[in-house]
Write a protein that holds these residues in place. Sequence first.
Motif, short mmCIF file in Angstrom:
data_model
loop_
_atom_site.label_atom_id
_atom_site.label_comp_id
_atom_site.label_asym_id
_atom_site.label_seq_id
_atom_site.Cartn_x
_atom_site.Cartn_y
_atom_site.Cartn_z
N ALA A 8 0.83 -1.20 0.00
CA ALA A 8 0.00 0.00 0.00
C ALA A 8 0.87 1.26 0.00
N GLY A 69 1.36 11.94 -10.23
CA GLY A 69 1.01 10.88 -9.29
C GLY A 69 -0.32 11.13 -8.62
N GLY A 70 -0.61 10.31 -7.62
CA GLY A 70 -1.88 10.40 -6.91
C GLY A 70 -2.01 11.71 -6.16
N THR A 71 -0.92 12.16 -5.54
CA THR A 71 -0.97 13.38 -4.75
C THR A 71 -1.36 14.57 -5.63
N ASP A 74 -5.02 14.33 -6.73
CA ASP A 74 -5.92 14.71 -5.62
C ASP A 74 -5.95 16.22 -5.45
N HIS A 100 -6.58 10.39 2.50
CA HIS A 100 -5.13 10.50 2.37
C HIS A 100 -4.76 11.97 2.57
N MET A 147 -12.97 9.00 -0.40
CA MET A 147 -12.10 8.03 -1.05
C MET A 147 -12.80 6.70 -1.32
N ASN A 151 -6.31 3.58 2.45
CA ASN A 151 -4.96 3.03 2.32
C ASN A 151 -4.39 2.46 3.61
N ASP A 176 -10.80 9.29 -4.45
CA ASP A 176 -9.42 8.85 -4.56
C ASP A 176 -9.47 7.32 -4.66
N VAL A 178 -6.90 5.38 -5.67
CA VAL A 178 -5.53 4.89 -5.82
C VAL A 178 -5.39 3.44 -5.35
N GLN A 179 -5.95 3.12 -4.20
CA GLN A 179 -5.80 1.76 -3.67
C GLN A 179 -6.80 0.78 -4.29
N SER A 199 -3.02 6.15 -9.46
CA SER A 199 -1.57 6.34 -9.42
C SER A 199 -0.85 5.09 -9.92
N HIS A 201 2.41 3.86 -9.23
CA HIS A 201 3.33 3.03 -8.44
C HIS A 201 2.65 2.16 -7.40
N LYS A 202 1.31 2.28 -7.28
CA LYS A 202 0.59 1.39 -6.37
C LYS A 202 0.11 0.14 -7.10
C1 LIG Z 1 -0.28 6.50 -2.35
C2 LIG Z 1 -1.60 7.20 -2.27
C3 LIG Z 1 -1.74 8.51 -2.77
C4 LIG Z 1 -0.58 9.31 -3.31
O1 LIG Z 1 -0.15 8.84 -4.55
P1 LIG Z 1 1.32 9.19 -5.06
O2 LIG Z 1 1.35 8.67 -6.45
O3 LIG Z 1 2.26 8.46 -4.13
O4 LIG Z 1 1.47 10.66 -4.98
C5 LIG Z 1 -2.98 9.10 -2.70
N1 LIG Z 1 -4.03 8.44 -2.18
C6 LIG Z 1 -3.94 7.19 -1.72
C7 LIG Z 1 -5.15 6.51 -1.18
C8 LIG Z 1 -2.71 6.52 -1.74
O5 LIG Z 1 -2.63 5.29 -1.25
#
Ligand SMILES: *Cc1c(COP(=O)(O)O)cnc(C)c1O
Length: 381
Positions: A8, A69-71, A74, A100, A147, A151, A176, A178-179, A199, A201-202
Amino acid sequence: MAIYLDHAATTPLRPEVREAMLPYLDGVFGNPSSIHQYGREARNGLDRAREQVARAIGADPSRVYFTSGGTEADNLAIVGGATARLREGKNHVITTRIEHHAVLDACRHLERIGFDVTYLPVDRTGRVDPDELKRAVTDRTGLISVMYGNNETGTLQPVREIGEWARQRGILFHTDAVQALGMEELDVSGLPVDLLTVSGHKINGPKGAGALYIAPKAKIFPRAFGGQQERKIRPGTENVAGIVGFGKAAELATIEREEHRRHCLALRNTLLNELRRLNVPFVINGNPEHFLPHILNLGFPGADAETMLMNLDLEGVACSSGSACTSGTLQVSHVLDAMGVEEEILRSSLRFSFGYGNTEGQMKEAASLIARILQTVGQSG
Ligand SMILES: *Cc1c(COP(=O)(O)O)cnc(C)c1O
């Protein structure tokens, strides 16, 4: 042999993803905005990645905006979405206490520049009550962000119900995801969301590449200015190799989703069953019904999470406590805190997150290490 149970936080790059990226770190170096052959080759890579990411979430490729990326996605959704509605007099945003920090800190920024933000509570399992959300809405509410799956605990939120309700009232809805990507079926063609974050890299892609899905009718302001890239919503020369890798990872995650999900569920069950078999006392911080199978947050009453984390690390097991960004400091998790988890559990909770490369054998090994560590350093906290 080390056992990586922190998927995660980030995931290893898959060999197929690396392969897909290599040409773009080498001969295909053109600027995608250039008209010549070099530029066109890079542009083709971006186009393919956009289709791959779009397919992973059921979107039209034209609705996918690449970010770092995710950040950043968001931030773009929250600040870009909220500020775009200010002229209509919408200066209220609703989110939850368990988001997050990419969402929470963006909301704090909105408060600094004059917005009102409501941070909704969650129940003991980490779930938001949609009725509570409905009560928080005013005629000044322009944006809601909840979300998809958490995470830290894996708890899934009632996004469909919230999204449908927001849509009826013309409120922008961001989630969000991402997960959830690669684990849940994400299909924006049937899901009432206006903005959705993913994102790379997850999901075994590279770091530094993500995307924001923006629904056709949703209007948001950019956060950066200076070029035509990503239709001016996210200008700046693209991270072509990273985006290509993200595209490949998204494609693989889509094809293998069911299998991956079953794999993670089996790993989760094996770890839990082994801990029970070894008579390890633990509690699960999360929702027994609505959860992401790759994230398991466990409290070990009486133990100290940081001590356990360090001992597990010495034995070659990598997991996390609190959120990854705050490890090293003795800050308790804002997620578990919002869930009302009692102090003793709050300070003894670890997150195990599974993924590509993990085996059943590793789960058994991890369980017996946890049991042993708890016996030696255990009930000292
Ligand atoms: C990792 C994560 C992010 C941030 O994503 P990055 O690509 O690392 O910037 C945002 N939200 C959740 C839920 C995450 O797990």
